[in-house]
Design a protein around this motif. Structure first.
Motif, PDB file in Angstrom:
ATOM      1  N   ALA A  96      21.555  23.265 -34.786  1.00 40.11           N
ATOM      2  CA  ALA A  96      22.693  23.002 -33.904  1.00 40.11           C
ATOM      3  C   ALA A  96      22.232  22.505 -32.533  1.00 40.11           C
ATOM      4  N   VAL A  97      21.140  23.072 -32.023  1.00 36.81           N
ATOM      5  CA  VAL A  97      20.618  22.624 -30.724  1.00 36.81           C
ATOM      6  C   VAL A  97      20.154  21.167 -30.805  1.00 36.81           C
ATOM      7  N   ILE A  98      19.429  20.835 -31.869  1.00 37.43           N
ATOM      8  CA  ILE A  98      18.965  19.454 -32.039  1.00 37.43           C
ATOM      9  C   ILE A  98      20.151  18.494 -32.074  1.00 37.43           C
ATOM     10  N   ALA A  99      21.157  18.823 -32.885  1.00 40.11           N
ATOM     11  CA  ALA A  99      22.320  17.943 -33.006  1.00 40.11           C
ATOM     12  C   ALA A  99      23.065  17.831 -31.688  1.00 40.11           C
ATOM     13  N   SER A 100      23.188  18.941 -30.970  1.00 41.16           N
ATOM     14  CA  SER A 100      23.896  18.921 -29.690  1.00 41.16           C
ATOM     15  C   SER A 100      23.187  18.032 -28.676  1.00 41.16           C
ATOM     16  N   GLU A 101      21.865  18.149 -28.602  1.00 36.07           N
ATOM     17  CA  GLU A 101      21.104  17.324 -27.654  1.00 36.07           C
ATOM     18  C   GLU A 101      21.225  15.835 -27.992  1.00 36.07           C
ATOM     19  N   LEU A 102      21.072  15.514 -29.277  1.00 36.50           N
ATOM     20  CA  LEU A 102      21.126  14.107 -29.671  1.00 36.50           C
ATOM     21  C   LEU A 102      22.531  13.537 -29.497  1.00 36.50           C
ATOM     22  N   ALA A 103      23.557  14.301 -29.865  1.00 39.35           N
ATOM     23  CA  ALA A 103      24.926  13.815 -29.707  1.00 39.35           C
ATOM     24  C   ALA A 103      25.297  13.677 -28.243  1.00 39.35           C
TER      25      ALA A 103
END
Length: 341
Positions: free
Chosen positions: A45-52
Motif C-alpha cells: 500500500a505504501v509503494i502504491a500510494s507513493e507512486l500514485a
C-alpha cells in the motif's frame, strides 16, 4: 515445474487525488489475496500510494497497475504516464531527496521497500516523454521470483470487471512456455472460455504445442471459443503455434526481428491442424505475445527506447500506449529462462 496464471490486472487511473487512496487500497487487497505475510500488504500500500501520488502531482495520463507476479509468489505495482519524465533519476533515488516539483519524489522510499525496483524515464515535452516504473514485492526468500524476466498485463474492456482475455506462463526444465487466450467477444462468456483454455494448458503444459492446442480445442467445444497463441522459448529459438488473432513479435533490442499472427480459425469451433513455426531468438532477445486488444501497428515503427525496455516495463508501455479501449487487452513479454549456474 513452476507455473502461474496471470489474473486480470487491477487498473487505477490517477486523474484525481482520491485515486491515491484507491491505489493504496487496491495494492493492499491484491497482496492479501496473494497471501502475503506480515507487514507486506501494508508495504504494498505504501509503494502504491507513493507512486500514485507522484502521478497525481506531476504526470500526464498516469495509470497504476497492480497484480500478482506473472511467475512466482508476490505482487508487482507498475505505473505508466505520458510525461514530463524525470531528468535526474539517480538524484531522485538518493536518500533524503524530496521535492514537490518533480515526478521523482518518494522513489527512494519505494526502491528501498521493493524487492526489485525498475524505472525508465524520458524527459521532455515530445510524444516519447514519460516514465515507466515496476516495483515487485515478494515474501522473504522470493528475490528470484522478483527477478524473472517476464511481464504480463491483462485488462478487460473499459467499464467491465470480467476479462475475456487470459494468459499464463510456465517454466519446465530449461524451456519457458507462455500462452495468451482471447475468448471471442468479451464479458462473462468470453471469460469462461479463456479460463477453460488455461485449465487445459496447466493440465500438462510440457506437451508439444500442437497437442496443447488440440486439447484446448476439445475443452472449448461447449464454449464460444477463443483465439489462442502458445509460445515456447528454448535456448536461442522460439516455437510458436497460434490460431486466430493472437500475435507474436520478437525483439532484439535494436529492431523488431519477426512478427506474425496465428492461423485462421477458432479454437473450440473450426480449428485447422496447428502448425509450429520456429523463430530464432538471440541471447537477450524478448518475445511478445499479445491479443488483438493491443494495436499490432506498434511493431511496425517502434522507437529504439521501446525495444530496449525490460519485459515488465515493455508490457506496461504497450498496454498504456497501444491498447484498444473497446476490447480486452493482454500483453505477455518474456525472455528465455536463465540456466542455473
Amino acid at each position: 515445474m513452476t507455473a502461474s496464471v496471470a489474473p486480470p490486472t487491477v487498473q487505477v487511473r490517477v486523474d484525481h487525488h482520491s485515486a491515491v487512496h484507491l491505489a493504496a487500497a487496491s495494492a493492499r487487497g491484491v497482496a492479501q489475496q496473494c497471501g502475503m505475510p506480515g507487514a507486506l500488504p501494508d508495504q504494498a500500500a505504501v509503494i502504491a500510494s507513493e507512486l500514485a501520488s507522484n502521478l497525481h502531482k506531476h504526470a500526464r495520463d498516469g495509470t497504476l497497475y497492480v497484480q500478482p507476479l506473472p511467475l512466482g509468489e508476490g505482487l508487482e505495482i507498475l505505473t505508466a504516464d505520458r510525461g514530463p519524465g524525470i531528468p535526474e533519476i539517480e538524484r531522485c533515488m538518493s536518500d533524503g531527496y524530496t521535492t514537490s516539483g518533480t515526478l521523482g519524489a518518494g522513489l527512494g522510499a519505494v526502491s528501498r521497500i521493493a524487492t526489485v525496483f525498475t524505472i525508465r524515464s524520458r524527459a521532455g515535452e515530445d510524444s516519447d516523454a514519460g516514465t515507466l516504473v515496476c516495483a515487485r514485492l515478494t515474501p522473504p526468500g522470493g528475490r528470484e521470483a522478483a527477478q524473472q524476466s517476464i511481464g504480463a498485463l491483462c485488462l478487460p474492456v473499459e467499464g467491465e470487471e470480467e476479462c475475456g482475455d487470459a494468459c499464463a506462463v510456465v517454466d519446465t526444465g530449461e524451456s519457458r512456455t507462455a500462452t495468451v487466450v482471447d475468448g471471442l467477444g468479451h464479458g462473462t462468456d468470453a471469460a469462461h472460455a479463456a479460463r477453460t483454455a488455461l485449465q487445459t494448458f496447466h493440465s500438462s503444459p510440457e506437451r508439444p504445442l500442437p497437442e496443447l492446442l488440440a486439447a484446448m480445442h476439445r475443452a472449448l467445444r461447449h464454449t464460444r471459443g477463443a483465439a489462442v497463441g502458445v509460445l515456447r522459448l528454448h535456448d536461442r529459438q522460439a516455437d510458436y503455434c497460434g490460431i486466430g488473432n493472437v500475435r507474436v513479435v520478437t525483439l532484439s533490442g535494436r529492431q523488431v526481428d519477426h512478427r506474425m499472427g496465428g492461423q485462421p480459425g477458432i479454437v473450440g469451433w473450426s480449428m485447422p491442424s496447428p502448425q509450429v513455426r520456429r523463430l530464432p531468438l538471440p541471447s537477450g532477445a524478448t518475445a511478445v505475445l499479445h491479443s488483438d486488444g493491443v494495436d499490432a501497428r506498434w511493431a511496425h515503427a517502434s522507437p529504439l527506447h521501446l525495444l530496449r525496455l525490460p519485459p515488465p516495463l515493455l508490457s506496461a508501455a504497450l498496454v498504456h500506449g497501444h491498447r484498444r479501449s473497446r476490447d480486452d487487452a493482454t500483453v505477455l513479454t518474456a525472455k528465455q529462462p536463465q540456466r542455473p549456474r
